[in-house]
Every structure is written in C-alpha cells, then in structure tokens.
Design a protein around this motif. Structure first.
Motif: not given
Length: 263
Positions: A167-169, A136-138, A124-127, A109-113
């Motif tokens: 909502e988190p995983p 658990a890591t997500a 999308r990142f979490l999925v 996600l680092g390129a996102k402002r």
C-alpha cells in the motif's frame, strides 16, 4: 540421413536433446546493458522447445532484452524509461519519472535484481523515503516503481509485481484557500491594464490551466457561438516550448461566460 531435422540458420538458435530426455534450445539474446548473451530454454518435446526458441527470436527481432540472469533495477529502469515511457508518454511525464528513478529508485533499490525484489524491500524503501522526504514524494515513487514492474511483467522478466502488493503512503491533501469574490474583483480591477489581463480573465472565468491558455489560437475562439475550443496546451521543458495535448488528452468545447466577452 532420412528424417533428420535440418539445422537452423546462423542466429536462429539451436535445439539439442538432453540426456534426461528433454530438449534444450539456445539463442543469443539482448541484455539490458546492450550486450548479447546465450539464453537457454527447455521443453518436454522438440516442438515445445522450438516454440520457446521462436518466442526468444521474436524478442530479439523486437529489441526486447531477455536477461540470462535477473536484471538489476538499475539496469531495467533506464531501459524502461527510454523504450517504454519516452515513446508513449508526455515529455513532462518522462521528466518526472526520470527524476524519481535517478534520485530515489536507482540509488536506494537499484542493486536489487528484479526476481529477488520482495514486498518487504519495497515497504522498507517507501518508509525510508517518506522519512527522508515527504509522503507525497514516496507515493509518487511507488507509482513509478509499480509502472516499471508492470512493464517487466509484460515482457515476462518477472512473474508478479510486488509493488502492487504494498500500500502506498497516504499523502495529506493540500488545503486550498481560494479567493473570495471581493478579492477576485479587486485583482481584476488592479490588473485591467496588464498585457496578460485576458489570460487572467480566462483563468478566473473558465478555470483554464496555464498551459491551455498559452496554447490558445485565434482559430480556437468562436465569438458568434460564444464557445472556446481547448485543443492543445503549450509547455516549456528543458528551455524549449512545445505544443502538446491537453491534460489527460481531453480536448473539449467550453462555453464563454459574459465576463470573457465583455469589452
């Protein structure tokens, strides 16, 4: 000229009146990468604009970065770790957060402002992360991101925390298989002559954590009143032992059962 406002001293910024009637201030502020750049703010009156100028100068004095453009996550996250987490949280917490930033958040996600990061980006990142690792890591990476974005909101770099809107995983609880009474007694009998026998008894009889047991001092033991004071824990990080507060900073007094006192 009578009534003319005095110029601000060097470094204090400037205020000018625009052709559209509004006022504009300009102040050199700190950027997330350590450089300095000119930041503009606007107001309907000179007083309103001066208030914004002073707010920017306060952040300059405090060393708070004020991006002239929205910072990338890859710029904000290291600053957040070093200036928000490291001074206020335990070293173990810092190490855990730093690992999630370095391994997952910055690469993915680092390129996102900050201002352009949206709810869909986080989802999308979490999925993707859950598919590549575990739920658990997500879930933990989501917690780290949410905390980092909350700090960005507090420093007025963004107006909302999009991670809170996702909502988190859901990670399955790890199933525990505790020893039976017979298994526990067999273990204590077999380890009776082990140098760590006393530690085993404290862990079994009182449920103390490993770091709390290692951190015990003779001064924490009160045999007369049959209590134990849990005041600190000892941890190893980066090959170095150090003392810290107990988990959740809960210093407590616990009664000693007969098992822990009997010779």
């Amino acid at each position: 000229m009578a009534g003319q406002r005095k110029r601000n001293p060097n470094g204090a910024g400037t205020i000018t009146k625009r052709k559209d009637g509004r006022y504009q201030c300009a102040v050199y502020v700190l950027q997330p990468d350590g450089t300095r750049a000119r930041k503009f703010a606007y107001g309907k009156s000179w007083t309103e604009c001066d208030t914004k100028r002073r707010e920017l100068l306060d952040k300059v004095d405090q060393g708070v970065p004020v991006p002239t453009r929205s910072a990338r996550l890859s710029e904000w996250l290291p600053y957040w770790l070093d200036n928000v987490i490291k001074p206020r949280r335990k070293l173990s917490t810092y190490d855990k957060y730093e690992a999630h930033v370095r391994i997952y958040l910055s690469p993915m996600l680092g390129a996102k402002r900050l201002e352009s990061l949206g709810v869909a980006d986080v989802r999308r990142f979490l999925v993707r992360l859950e598919n590549q690792t575990t739920a658990a890591t997500a879930k933990e990476s989501h917690r780290v991101l949410r905390s980092a974005l909350s700090s960005a909101c507090n420093e007025e770099l963004i107006t909302r925390n999009v991670a809170k809107l996702v909502e988190p995983p859901r990670a399955d609880a790890r199933e525990l298989h505790p020893w039976t009474l017979d298994e526990t007694l067999d273990f204590l009998a077999a380890s009776r002559k082990d140098p760590l026998y006393a530690a085993f008894v404290l862990a079994i009889g009182m449920g103390l954590r490993r770091g709390e047991i290692v951190g015990l001092r003779w001064s924490d033991l009160d045999l007369e009143n049959r209590v134990l004071y849990v005041r600190q824990q000892t941890q190893r990080r980066r090959g170095v032992l150090y003392d810290d507060d107990p988990k959740s900073r809960r210093r407590r007094v616990v009664p000693l059962p007969g098992l822990c006192i009997a010779p």
